[in-house]
Design a protein around this motif. Structure first.
Motif, PDB file in Angstrom:
ATOM      1  N   ASN A  81      47.371  43.189  40.385  1.00  0.00           N
ATOM      2  CA  ASN A  81      47.222  44.335  39.485  1.00  0.00           C
ATOM      3  C   ASN A  81      47.868  44.045  38.135  1.00  0.00           C
ATOM      4  OD1 ASN A  81      50.001  45.135  39.504  1.00  0.00           O
ATOM      5  ND2 ASN A  81      49.687  45.943  41.563  1.00  0.00           N
ATOM      6  N   PRO A  82      47.533  44.843  37.124  1.00  0.00           N
ATOM      7  CA  PRO A  82      48.005  44.561  35.762  1.00  0.00           C
ATOM      8  C   PRO A  82      49.525  44.404  35.661  1.00  0.00           C
ATOM      9  CG  PRO A  82      46.314  46.241  35.684  1.00  0.00           C
ATOM     10  CD  PRO A  82      46.580  45.983  37.137  1.00  0.00           C
ATOM     11  N   LYS A  87      39.570  40.260  43.389  1.00  0.00           N
ATOM     12  CA  LYS A  87      40.308  40.721  42.203  1.00  0.00           C
ATOM     13  C   LYS A  87      41.334  41.805  42.509  1.00  0.00           C
ATOM     14  CE  LYS A  87      37.309  38.583  39.259  1.00  0.00           C
ATOM     15  NZ  LYS A  87      36.640  37.732  40.254  1.00  0.00           N
ATOM     16  N   SER A  88      41.132  42.543  43.626  1.00  0.00           N
ATOM     17  CA  SER A  88      42.047  43.643  43.920  1.00  0.00           C
ATOM     18  C   SER A  88      43.419  43.143  44.368  1.00  0.00           C
ATOM     19  CB  SER A  88      41.439  44.550  44.992  1.00  0.00           C
ATOM     20  OG  SER A  88      41.245  43.811  46.173  1.00  0.00           O
ATOM     21  N   GLN A 135      38.224  45.820  36.977  1.00  0.00           N
ATOM     22  CA  GLN A 135      39.630  45.616  37.274  1.00  0.00           C
ATOM     23  C   GLN A 135      40.154  44.221  36.889  1.00  0.00           C
ATOM     24  OE1 GLN A 135      40.626  45.984  41.404  1.00  0.00           O
ATOM     25  NE2 GLN A 135      42.810  45.868  40.976  1.00  0.00           N
ATOM     26  N   ASP A 159      51.614  43.281  37.879  1.00  0.00           N
ATOM     27  CA  ASP A 159      51.994  41.964  38.406  1.00  0.00           C
ATOM     28  C   ASP A 159      51.847  40.897  37.325  1.00  0.00           C
ATOM     29  OD1 ASP A 159      52.331  43.019  40.931  1.00  0.00           O
ATOM     30  OD2 ASP A 159      50.280  42.548  41.582  1.00  0.00           O
ATOM     31  N   THR A 216      43.252  43.579  34.428  1.00  0.00           N
ATOM     32  CA  THR A 216      44.425  42.829  34.876  1.00  0.00           C
ATOM     33  C   THR A 216      44.717  41.666  33.926  1.00  0.00           C
ATOM     34  OG1 THR A 216      43.919  43.378  37.164  1.00  0.00           O
ATOM     35  CG2 THR A 216      45.400  41.519  36.808  1.00  0.00           C
TER      36      THR A 216
END
Lengths: 262, 215
Positions: A98-99, A94-95, A126, A101, A130
């Motif tokens: 990011n939101p 998930k990393s 996260q 993006d 996102t």
């Protein structure tokens, strides 16, 4: 007027991906241009429900990292060419997104599609943050079960804190017979606690499982109750006023008897 | 004794002292002394108290003033000439008198929550809490004073969290997982009943009791 919708739930296994797939196909059947985004990176399975796994070339991570154009990563549905899937990576986590993006991506897709539907991962970390970042509307999926309702409540709170105020509810996997006998929470109890607009009540239907295995969402199958329920939700999303369906839980004569009793 | 003759409560504008008018001057004096000795130094010396007057006897008024001045505190007459009109329900209750703390050094505030408090949310307030909505299961309200829920209360509520045993919890439908008042804890029955009327939880005779109220 295009709309970005995130399908979320908090708890896993309540039917987020199933709902996303069915709404996507349902809207495409109505002639809308739809793109589905799987944000459950590392645990992707929206492609499986749509039967598109073997067509995937690139994924969400390739797009946000700038390796390919969005258009190249989109997978077209076998049957409905106005339905596209943007799958995610099965190897990253998930990393990788990011939101910001995803917000940029949604704004890009919004220009060309009527509906952008985001399949959110379970949890409130996260991945969730996102997934909801670019959405105008959130659909919270829950089940008539205390833990699912509790998590939905938490998710609605989180959405509120992220200033997502347009929140709708779908109650999935209802077993009418169990609701009737008092073994399952009834719709009024759930609506009383969650207090958001309910746009769908979907019965638990064995056809959902078989159709998922085939990679063909159940929506539009006339002999499936869940399929009909999803069709109704699609109608409601398009602004139609459709009453909630009565579940077939007893034989015709039993119902007739009941009707005469009162 | 089932209820205190004198109760110190935090109001919107400061502390209030509620006095039962059926009590004699001696009782009031003893009670106020007891209260003030419980919390020595709680009120800064020289603080003037505001006294809202209904039909309090002049000698009693004087007496209260004397007691307070012995503790370095004072009484000030309220600007309000007339008490608010008394409704039928209120008139059945013994009349009460208020002494308000003039300074806002220790003024208690009321936190108003204008939405439903959902699971995982926590509202903490030094003063009282008013929730204009539901308190859902998994939510927590912790208040130094009382808690009033204008809706269904299903979460965990803790009134008088810093020891105020006169704090109460009121809800239109009171069905919380736990009610805590001061240092007492009551949990819900394992099979929750739906309540159809407003209820109030308070400490009486050393335990938390719940009684129906009208509102």
């Amino acid at each position: 007027m295009s709309e970005v919708i995130v399908v979320t739930s908090g708890k896993g296994g309540v039917g987020k991906s199933t709902t996303t797939a069915n709404l996507g196909v349902g809207l495409a059947m109505r002639g809308k241009k739809v793109v589905l985004i799987d944000t459950d990176t590392g645990l992707r399975n929206l492609d499986l429900l749509l039967g598109l796994e073997n067509r995937i070339m690139y994924d969400l991570i390739d797009v946000v990292e700038g390796r390919v154009e969005i258009k190249k990563a989109l997978v077209r549905h076998k049957k409905y060419e106005n339905l596209q899937l943007l799958p995610t990576s099965q190897v990253k986590d998930k990393s990788a997104v990011n939101p910001a993006d995803l917000m940029a991506l949604c704004d890009e897709l919004r220009k060309e599609y009527d509906f952008v539907i985001i399949d959110c991962p379970a949890g409130i970390e996260q991945g969730f943050q996102t997934a909801i970042a670019g959405a105008d509307t959130a659909i919270v999926v829950t089940m008539p079960e205390v833990s699912a309702v509790r998590d939905a409540d938490k998710i609605i709170g989180e959405l509120g804190r992220s200033e997502k105020d347009n929140i709708k509810l779908i109650i999935n996997r209802i077993r009418p017979a169990m609701v009737d006998s008092g073994e399952m929470m009834d719709m009024d109890d759930i609506n009383d606690i969650l207090a958001i607009k309910c746009i769908g009540q979907v019965p638990d239907d064995i056809k959902v499982v078989t159709s998922a295995n085939r990679g063909e969402p159940v929506v539009g199958e006339s002999d499936s109750q869940a399929g009909k329920a999803y069709e109704n939700i699609v109608g409601r999303l398009l602004g139609e006023d459709i009453p909630f369906m009565e579940f077939e839980k007893e034989g015709f004569f039993k119902r007739l008897k009941k009707a005469f009793k009162f | 004794m089932s209820r205190d003759l004198v109760t110190i409560k935090g109001g919107k504008d400061g502390f209030r002292l509620l006095v039962d008018s059926s009590a004699s001057m001696e009782e009031i004096e003893a009670e106020i002394k007891k209260k003030l000795d419980e919390n020595p130094g709680f009120f800064p010396e020289g603080t003037k108290f505001e006294l809202e007057v209904a039909d309090l006897d002049r000698s009693v008024k004087k007496g209260i003033n004397q007691i307070l001045s012995q503790h370095g505190l004072g009484v000030e007459l309220s600007a309000k000439k007339d008490p608010p009109p008394v409704s039928d329900e209120q008139s059945q209750m013994p009349p009460q008198y208020f002494i308000q703390h003039d300074g806002n050094v220790e003024a208690q505030e009321m936190t108003v929550v204008e939405h439903t408090v959902r699971g995982g949310e926590e509202v903490t307030s030094q003063g009282s809490v008013l929730v204009m909505g539901n308190v859902n299961p998994g939510a927590q309200i912790i208040a130094g004073g009382s808690i009033d829920v204008r809706g269904t209360c299903r979460g965990m509520v803790h009134a008088g969290a810093w020891g105020d045993i006169s704090a109460v919890v009121i809800a239109d439908r009171l069905m919380p997982t736990q009610i805590r008042i001061a240092n007492m804890i009551a949990r819900s029955p394992d099979i929750m009943e739906k309540s159809d009327f407003a209820e109030r939880a308070s400490i009486k005779d050393g335990q938390i009791i719940i009684e129906p109220i009208e509102r």
